[in-house]
Motif scaffolding. Structure first.
Motif, mmCIF file in Angstrom:
data_model
loop_
_atom_site.group_PDB
_atom_site.id
_atom_site.type_symbol
_atom_site.label_atom_id
_atom_site.label_comp_id
_atom_site.label_asym_id
_atom_site.label_seq_id
_atom_site.Cartn_x
_atom_site.Cartn_y
_atom_site.Cartn_z
ATOM 1 N N ILE A 98 1.027 -0.866 0.015
ATOM 2 C CA ILE A 98 -0.204 -0.139 0.421
ATOM 3 C C ILE A 98 0.828 0.821 -0.133
ATOM 4 C CG2 ILE A 98 -1.677 1.098 1.147
ATOM 5 C CD1 ILE A 98 -2.452 -1.489 2.395
ATOM 6 N N ASP A 99 2.060 1.364 0.997
ATOM 7 C CA ASP A 99 2.692 1.996 0.919
ATOM 8 C C ASP A 99 3.806 2.364 -0.351
ATOM 9 O OD1 ASP A 99 2.091 2.161 3.452
ATOM 10 O OD2 ASP A 99 4.269 1.217 4.511
ATOM 11 N N TYR A 101 2.571 1.855 -2.839
ATOM 12 C CA TYR A 101 2.084 2.877 -4.409
ATOM 13 C C TYR A 101 1.190 4.215 -3.501
ATOM 14 C CZ TYR A 101 1.917 -1.552 -6.524
ATOM 15 O OH TYR A 101 2.885 -2.971 -6.958
ATOM 16 N N ARG A 102 1.202 4.186 -3.170
ATOM 17 C CA ARG A 102 1.064 6.006 -2.683
ATOM 18 C C ARG A 102 1.257 7.010 -3.206
ATOM 19 N NH1 ARG A 102 1.969 5.572 3.359
ATOM 20 N NH2 ARG A 102 -0.368 4.452 4.272
ATOM 21 N N TRP A 109 7.308 9.922 3.717
ATOM 22 C CA TRP A 109 6.444 10.212 4.021
ATOM 23 C C TRP A 109 7.290 9.413 5.958
ATOM 24 C CZ3 TRP A 109 1.130 9.866 4.165
ATOM 25 C CH2 TRP A 109 0.447 8.924 5.227
#
Lengths: 270, 320, 271
Positions: A98-99, A101-102, A109
């Motif tokens: 998920i990270d 594809y941010r 981040w």
């Protein structure tokens, strides 16, 4: 660009808040840092009463160094922990996809998040033991405003260098199933070569020369030497440039490693 | 003599609340108050109530983890609060959401460790292991570390672990929580058989009324720390008049369905919700609707415990 | 009473043995962790060597004498850590609700907590401390008498008991504040660090407090003074210098009281 900056700011703020909920843990930590600070002070006092000029420090420098060390332990997260541990955990669970594809930079981040944490630890576990030390011992303080500003920059750079190192350690979890061993080893190196167990200025001969150019020197030795005024004039800027160089090198390396990891996750699906 | 006897048991906690910047306020919270009940040897009793009603507090007092503030409590003739470790040999406990097994150990090693801790005689241990391995289908998972087991597998392991030392009384705290329909059903079969064959007294808390329906002849309801019902499930339904819900998916959207004994409470496109009395069979209703409408799918929702209790209050106003 | 103690010890052995077996199934990992522990704690002593590259003595003690103090202190801490090192995870267990599981088993919760995740790799630390201790004994020119020889096991046993009590007290505090596990470190690891150096480097008042209030000087300081034939800076009567068993007993009693009070509190709040 402005949106990104405000996002990072929000991330840092959230991370700061998250750590501030563990109040009892913070108080316990402050107490423990203070106890260790006191013990180390007496050891240093004994060393410098035997050899008053050891490592180019006097006893007052050494005692101040002891407390700066206690203040930096949690700020630079010598024992690991902080945002990079979150990353390692997310790699293990697979949530890291998920990270990756941010739309924002993963490195930015996590760095923002770790800076938020570091600020919290600096204000609590950094400041409080230092006040204890100041009450019990005669400490040296930055001679002028410029030194204070330079020290503040040095602390930020200490966190960014340590973040870079910890990030590489956590990223090893992409390839190794378990990063415990690497983390352990990294913590030992950090503890010893940052000058937390014993000031780098006391290292004999070439070991001292070596230790002062390694990235870990940025954690404590460089900020402490600026605070103590051991880098007169433009030397302080050179010391900051040393930290900045390591920051850039490490973050660039992190960027490469995360790129490889990204490809690995995309190709192998985790 | 009842195997569990609870007489006037209360447990209150003092909680400190923050008031303003530095102020603290002490407040007494009554987790359970004036509990009275007895459980006979070999009974299987359902213990239900909303979250925070006092179920866990009761179970903790029955195991000796928690000491009652007042009242008398005995399990198997022992006072749990003073004879905790002695009692531990004669009871079994399953905490639904937390495993009592060792996270990093294979199931087999966990069992072996329990054998030594409880000093289970070899013959009994072998016999029990054989029985549980077969009935709970453990053979394939015995060598897997607990952390790698699915929720259902872990629960089977936990239940076997709780029964390994032949306890007289077993407390099961939410044993079916989070399990799929098939796991639930095979677990219920096992519990029913264990209760019948071994004569183990079982007290189980649950959120699933089907557990109670299929397993327990008796149900106790606790709400806000007090026992509000103790009797059969039918009695509870009669008292609460909870209604079950039939969800009908028609082939095409249409008028609200009219059928005897059911109220159509909601229509959303082709899907309609009908409620009917919980103590009547759904079969005639389903047959009637299937005959008169073009049905794509049907399902029945059981009333939740919260619904039953809510209904109970609206029917029988509570005094005090 | 004797029966209960025997059954507790048996349960401890059963639990510990299980963890040893588990750790031995991953031999390589076990070996790496043990050697790792050896090296980590070894760096503590390297730090002392670094200091001695700048000085010839600290507080009137030579390198070999400090190695003796260091080895004694680290050995006692290592043994205590091996026996019950994971007791510090009590707060974590309380927060996760898994401490309840220990209370429904027919073995004392204390024994279960001590043996939980028993880590044989901690032998790495003990070995490292032992090596330094042994080197110091060889390097020092000790005037051996039977009493001095006997003083070595005496030091290790009572020093270990003192640390066991401190670990226990530190863990018991977590019954009140479950996330303050770090507080214990100040007394256990802090105490051991303190005892690695001669008491002559600390203010006399502090040494008095460390003798009569928090009796850390009995871990290795007084036994070492006797073995190394050094004068007591406090000038206490020799009977006091041999009071390690008393200190160990008093601390153990305090630890048992704290633990019981903690359990009692837990059993009346359930959290």
């Amino acid at each position: 660009m402005r949106a990104t900056v405000s996002l990072w700011f929000a991330v840092a703020k959230r991370s700061f808040r998250r750590y501030s909920t563990y109040r009892a843990a913070t108080l316990a930590g402050i107490f423990t840092n203070s106890v260790f600070g006191i013990i180390i002070c007496f050891v240093y006092i004994a060393v410098w009463s035997e050899n008053p000029g050891a490592g180019g420090y006097d006893a007052k420098d050494a005692v101040t160094y002891a407390w700066l060390g206690q203040a930096m332990i949690m700020t630079v997260a010598v024992w690991n922990g902080g945002a990079t541990d979150d990353l390692a955990a997310r790699i293990k669970t697979g949530d890291v996809a998920i990270d990756l594809y941010r739309p924002v930079s993963l490195l930015g981040w996590y760095l923002a998040s770790d800076l938020g944490r570091a600020l919290y630890h600096l204000l609590t576990r950094g400041l409080a033991p230092t006040l204890v030390g100041a009450a019990l011992f005669d400490l040296r303080y930055p001679a002028d405003l410029l030194l204070s500003v330079q020290f503040a920059i040095a602390v930020v750079l200490a966190v960014t260098v340590s973040f870079g190192v910890r990030m590489l350690v956590s990223a090893s979890a992409f390839w190794l199933l378990d990063d415990t061993g690497v983390k352990h080893l990294a913590a030992i190196f950090a503890m010893f070569f940052s000058g937390l167990t014993v000031p780098l200025v006391l290292f004999p001969g070439w070991t001292g020369d070596l230790a002062t150019v390694l990235p870990w020197a940025s954690y404590l030795q460089v900020p402490a030497d600026i605070w103590l005024g051991k880098h007169p004039g433009t030397d302080a800027w050179a010391a900051l440039a040393f930290q900045a160089a390591w920051t850039i090198a490490l973050l660039w390396l992190c960027h490469l490693v995360l790129g490889l990891a990204n490809r690995k996750v995309v190709v192998q699906g985790g | 003599m009842s195997v569990i006897e609870v007489q006037g048991v209360s447990r209150s906690f003092v909680v400190r609340r923050k008031v303003g910047w530095l102020g603290r306020e002490r407040e007494t919270v009554h987790a359970v108050r004036d509990l009275h009940f007895g459980v006979e040897r070999g009974e299987m009793v359902g213990y239900i109530g909303p979250n925070g009603a006092g179920k866990s507090t009761t179970i903790k007092m029955l195991t000796g983890i928690l000491v009652p503030t007042s009242g008398r409590l005995t399990v198997a003739g022992m006072v749990p609060s003073t004879q905790r470790t002695a009692l531990a040999r004669r009871i079994g406990v399953v905490f639904g959401q937390r495993t009592t097994l060792w996270w990093d150990l294979p199931l087999r090693d966990s069992f072996d460790l329990l054998r030594r801790i409880y000093r289970i005689p070899d013959a009994r241990y072998r016999a029990n292991m054989a029985t549980f391995t077969e009935l709970l289908d453990l053979a394939e998972i015995l060598d897997t570390p607990v952390r790698q087991l699915s929720l259902g597998q872990r629960m089977r392991g936990d239940i076997a672990a709780a029964l390994l030392h032949d306890p007289e009384v077993v407390y099961l705290d939410e044993p079916t929580i989070g399990l799929d329909v098939i796991s639930k059903s095979s677990l219920r079969d096992f519990l029913r058989e264990t209760n019948r064959e071994r004569g183990v007294t079982i007290l189980l808390t649950t959120h699933d009324l089907v557990d109670i329906e299929q397993l327990c002849s008796r149900v106790m309801v606790i709400d806000k720390g007090s026992l509000v019902f103790d009797g059969s499930l039918d009695g509870l339904h009669a008292l609460g008049d909870a209604r079950r819900t039939l969800v009908v998916d028609l082939v095409e959207p249409g008028e609200p369905i009219r059928s005897l004994g059911a109220d159509t409470v909601k229509v959303e496109g082709p899907r309609q919700w009908l409620t009917f009395a919980a103590d009547t069979s759904a079969a005639p209703l389903v047959a009637d609707i299937a005959r008169r409408y073009q049905v794509a799918d049907l399902s029945i929702l059981e009333p939740s415990i919260e619904d039953v209790i809510k209904q109970m209050y609206t029917r029988t106003p509570r005094e005090g | 009473m004797v029966d209960a103690a025997r059954s507790d010890l048996r349960a401890y052995a059963v639990l510990a043995w299980m963890w040893i077996r588990v750790s031995l199934t991953y031999r390589t990992s076990f070996a790496i962790m043990t050697i790792g522990q050896f090296l980590i704690t070894g760096l503590d002593f390297v730090a002392i060597l670094v200091m001695f590259s700048n000085v010839d003595s600290l507080g009137g003690f030579s390198l070999a004498e400090i190695a003796f103090l260091y080895g004694g202190s680290a050995l006692c801490l290592g043994c205590a850590d091996l026996v019950l090192g994971n007791i510090e995870r009590l707060g974590q267990r309380i927060r996760m609700g898994t401490f309840d599981v220990m209370l429904v088993r027919p073995v004392s919760a204390y024994i279960q907590m001590c043996a939980d995740q028993f880590a044989l790799r901690r032998l790495g630390r003990i070995t490292q401390a032992g090596v330094v201790f042994a080197w110091a004994i060889v390097a020092l020119d000790i005037d051996w008498t039977w009493a001095r020889v006997a003083m070595i096991p005496y030091l290790v046993v009572f020093g270990t008991v003192i640390f066991l009590a401190l670990f226990t007290i530190g863990a018991a505090v977590q019954f009140w504040t479950s996330d303050a596990s770090e507080l214990a470190n100040a007394f256990t690891y802090g105490g051991s660090t303190l005892a690695e150096y001669p008491m002559t480097i600390y203010p006399l008042e502090a040494v008095k407090a460390l003798t009569f209030v928090l009796p850390l000087t009995f871990v290795n300081w007084y036994p070492s003074l006797f073995i190394l034939d050094k004068p007591d800076p406090l000038g206490l009567p020799s009977a006091v210098q041999f009071a390690a068993p008393v200190a160990a007993a008093v601390l153990s009693l305090a630890a048992a009281t704290c633990w019981r009070a903690g359990i009692r509190r837990y059993r009346s709040t359930g959290s």
